[in-house]
Design an enzyme around this catalytic site. Structure first.
Site, mmCIF file in Angstrom:
data_model
loop_
_atom_site.group_PDB
_atom_site.id
_atom_site.type_symbol
_atom_site.label_atom_id
_atom_site.label_comp_id
_atom_site.label_asym_id
_atom_site.label_seq_id
_atom_site.Cartn_x
_atom_site.Cartn_y
_atom_site.Cartn_z
ATOM 1 C CB THR A 21 43.157 36.260 6.250
ATOM 2 O OG1 THR A 21 42.959 35.847 4.899
ATOM 3 C CG2 THR A 21 43.600 35.096 7.114
ATOM 4 C CB VAL B 130 44.265 40.001 1.498
ATOM 5 C CG1 VAL B 130 44.371 39.918 -0.020
ATOM 6 C CG2 VAL B 130 45.048 41.201 2.016
ATOM 7 C CB CYS B 131 41.512 35.395 2.230
ATOM 8 S SG CYS B 131 43.203 34.825 1.995
ATOM 9 C CB THR B 132 37.546 38.565 4.055
ATOM 10 O OG1 THR B 132 37.841 37.554 5.027
ATOM 11 C CG2 THR B 132 36.099 38.982 4.180
ATOM 12 C CB ALA C 195 36.025 35.286 -0.577
#
Length: 144
Positions: free
Chosen positions: A42, A44-46, A49
């Site tokens: 996703t 924001v998660c990418t 990370a």
């Protein structure tokens, strides 16, 4: 979010390769920066990370282990790590047991609330950050 000073719940979860990772084992070697995120791939998660991935060498030099936890299975984590060249472990909590234990389950348990904990070697939460759509507070905690 668990309060600062609380003893972090111990857990064992599989990493992206299916190998069990136990929090207590990592804490025996040094502090742990543990972050919970909703899903691989996703936007924001990418970003989060990849930003943690850039900070990871400095964390490692400081003796801090970095771990990400989300409800995706190990195969998803393997693809995500490979695509974005991440060197730190991603743990799979498909049953959301650890997500719940760390008070990171979202509305009706349908998603994960983005939360980061710095856990000291004595197993206590030293610092914490929660921000659903902003990664800045999480990265700031990692840079202290």
């Amino acid at each position: 979010m668990l309060p600062v000073g609380t003893t972090a719940p111990d857990f064992t979860l599989p990493d992206q390769d299916g190998r069990p990772v136990r929090l207590a084992d990592l804490l025996a070697r040094g502090p742990v920066l543990l972050y919970f995120y909703p899903a691989d791939f996703t936007p924001v998660c990418t970003r989060e990370a990849c930003a943690f991935g850039e900070l990871e060498p400095g964390l490692k030099r400081a003796g801090v282990a970095l771990l990400g936890i989300s409800p995706q299975d190990p195969a998803s984590h393997t693809r995500f790590r490979t695509r974005y060249h991440l060197d730190f472990p991603l743990l799979s909590d498909t049953e959301r047991r650890v997500i719940r234990a760390y008070d990171c389950d979202g509305l009706f348990g349908l998603h994960v609330t983005r939360t980061t904990y710095l856990i000291a070697v004595d197993g206590r939460i030293q610092e914490a950050a929660r921000a659903a759509f902003r990664i800045g507070p999480h990265l700031a905690l990692a840079q202290k």
